[in-house]
Design a protein around this motif. Sequence first.
Motif, short mmCIF file in Angstrom:
data_model
loop_
_atom_site.label_atom_id
_atom_site.label_comp_id
_atom_site.label_asym_id
_atom_site.label_seq_id
_atom_site.Cartn_x
_atom_site.Cartn_y
_atom_site.Cartn_z
N THR A 146 0.85 -1.18 0.00
CA THR A 146 0.00 0.00 0.00
C THR A 146 0.89 1.24 0.00
O THR A 146 1.75 1.38 0.87
CB THR A 146 -0.92 0.01 1.23
N PHE A 158 6.23 11.65 9.23
CA PHE A 158 6.41 11.63 7.77
C PHE A 158 7.06 12.93 7.31
O PHE A 158 7.98 12.93 6.49
CB PHE A 158 5.06 11.44 7.06
N ILE A 164 9.01 3.90 10.11
CA ILE A 164 8.28 4.18 8.88
C ILE A 164 9.20 4.00 7.67
O ILE A 164 10.25 4.64 7.62
CB ILE A 164 7.74 5.62 8.89
N PRO A 206 10.41 4.55 3.74
CA PRO A 206 10.24 5.75 2.92
C PRO A 206 8.89 5.78 2.24
O PRO A 206 8.47 4.81 1.61
CB PRO A 206 11.36 5.60 1.87
N GLY A 207 8.17 6.88 2.42
CA GLY A 207 6.86 7.01 1.80
C GLY A 207 5.76 6.29 2.56
O GLY A 207 4.61 6.28 2.15
N GLY A 208 6.12 5.66 3.70
CA GLY A 208 5.10 4.97 4.49
C GLY A 208 4.48 3.79 3.79
O GLY A 208 3.32 3.42 4.03
N VAL A 209 5.26 3.15 2.89
CA VAL A 209 4.75 1.99 2.17
C VAL A 209 4.51 0.85 3.15
O VAL A 209 5.36 0.55 3.98
CB VAL A 209 5.75 1.55 1.07
N CYS A 210 3.35 0.23 3.07
CA CYS A 210 3.05 -0.83 4.03
C CYS A 210 2.32 -1.98 3.34
O CYS A 210 1.91 -1.86 2.18
CB CYS A 210 2.23 -0.28 5.19
N ALA A 211 2.16 -3.06 4.05
CA ALA A 211 1.46 -4.22 3.51
C ALA A 211 -0.03 -3.89 3.41
O ALA A 211 -0.52 -3.01 4.12
CB ALA A 211 1.69 -5.42 4.41
N PRO A 212 -0.77 -4.58 2.53
CA PRO A 212 -2.20 -4.31 2.43
C PRO A 212 -2.91 -4.62 3.75
O PRO A 212 -2.42 -5.39 4.55
CB PRO A 212 -2.67 -5.26 1.33
N SER A 232 -3.82 -2.31 6.04
CA SER A 232 -3.53 -1.37 7.12
C SER A 232 -4.78 -0.60 7.55
O SER A 232 -4.87 -0.13 8.68
CB SER A 232 -2.44 -0.39 6.69
N ASN A 243 -7.38 1.31 11.41
CA ASN A 243 -7.90 2.67 11.56
C ASN A 243 -9.42 2.61 11.70
O ASN A 243 -10.14 2.68 10.71
CB ASN A 243 -7.51 3.52 10.35
N TRP A 302 -15.89 8.58 14.27
CA TRP A 302 -16.19 9.93 13.80
C TRP A 302 -17.69 10.15 13.65
O TRP A 302 -18.13 11.24 13.31
CB TRP A 302 -15.54 10.19 12.42
#
Lengths: 404, 86
Positions: A216, A229, B3, B5-11, B13, B17, B22
């Motif tokens: 992602t 960030f 983190i 670079p770019g906050g790339v993470c596995a699907p 995520s 959240n 809200w």
Amino acid sequence: MRRDYEKEKKDMVVVEGSYAVASAVKACRPNVISAYPITPQTHIVEELSQFIADGEIPNCEYVMVESEFSALSALVGSSAAGARSYSATTSQGLELMHEVLFNVSGMRLPVVMTIANRAVSAPINIWNDQQDSISQRDTGWIQLYAEDTQEISDMTAQAFKIGEDPDILLPVMTCMDGFILSHVYEPVVLLDDDLVAEYLPPFEPELKLDPKNPKTFGAFADPNSYTEFRYLQQQAMDKALKKIEDAADEFYDLFGRYYGGLIDTYETDDADIILMAMGSIVGTIKDVVDKLRAKGVKVGLLKVRSFRPFPVEAIHNVIKDAKVVVALDKNISIGLNEGALFTETKATLYNTKIDVPVIGFMIGQGGRDIPVETIENIVDEAKKVIDSGITVESQFTDLKEELL
Amino acid sequence: MTIPPGGVCAPGSTLVNKTGGWRTFKPVYDYDKCIKCKLCELLCPDASIDPRDDGFFEFNYDFCKGCGICANECPKGAIEMVLEEK
């Protein structure tokens, strides 16, 4: 600037500035180019689309889009997929990209984009100043400004090398003055494909989009992590200060051409008056410096090549012993009555022990010619500051009173 | 956690959240009126309506933001938006 013109002579060809940029991009072996034509950038992407149609750039796709917003959005995808990605734009096109500019830098995608600097509307104006790219200074892109056609060509290869470094991973804008550089024909040494291959390694990002290993990009970050960030982007910019200098040095070793790293200087060692500027205007200023030096005026030039990251230390080292510093800006922050180079230079001196007066002039807006006499008048104004102190901090130049 | 670079993470995520906090109004089904047409599930922009084994649907309140699209689009008026109580 260090160059051996005699040695270069045999390799020089007379081409349009835009062709030199397109040719440099070709030598950098991009995989995806996406752009929307807009004056004065058009010739660059026209040449590139022709190169691709003729099969001169292998493994490269040209994506036709309906706007600049889409052009950069397409490159968000391609760069995230690990493709070396390039675009070019100017003025309103760059402003239309504003939202995506943040995405590219936030996602740490090393896209390279040439900006053929142009005034922004309204009133509509296609000629050169630097309001467009300066307006994007806080988007997290590295911004480099070129003095002449040869420099913007060579800067293109340096931009890919800087941005794609695993420690940096930031997008890079290479800025050339529209028309003045983009449409001028002058002798240029085009980049040699083999040498560029040696200089610029293939783009192989550690993290990329891959259907077999899903990832992602640009995910949600809540208040718990968003600050970090931004901090990491700032850290990458800090590291880029060194990388920009290294890229220029390595380029000199291989190609024999050097234009400065973060900055370049001309006759500044003993200068009382130092003129600061970016882009093609520094060529004119060098002529003025030569002319005035012959008359015994101690004047020098500080060319700022990297506007983001802003080379605070390098600038301080040059201006600390001057009697007055003059920033010339082809842009204005309306409401502050100052150009960006002036504001930033002045701001970096606060809380330091460097006590040098800085004044600013906004010059050449909307393509107004900047003759030698204008620069000479500015130097006269600077002399007044040495004699009697600052009376006016920042002002427009060459205003036509009869139109007001 | 560091983190990348770019906050790339596995699907996946998004699962951590929980955006349901809200919400001001929450949707509630009246199963007597529901005809299992599935429109609510298809139109939910947050994919927070889950099918049940009996053919009816239920809300995942961890992620429902209370936008009310489901209630607006339900052809039978089987969904009511109710003020969230703390």
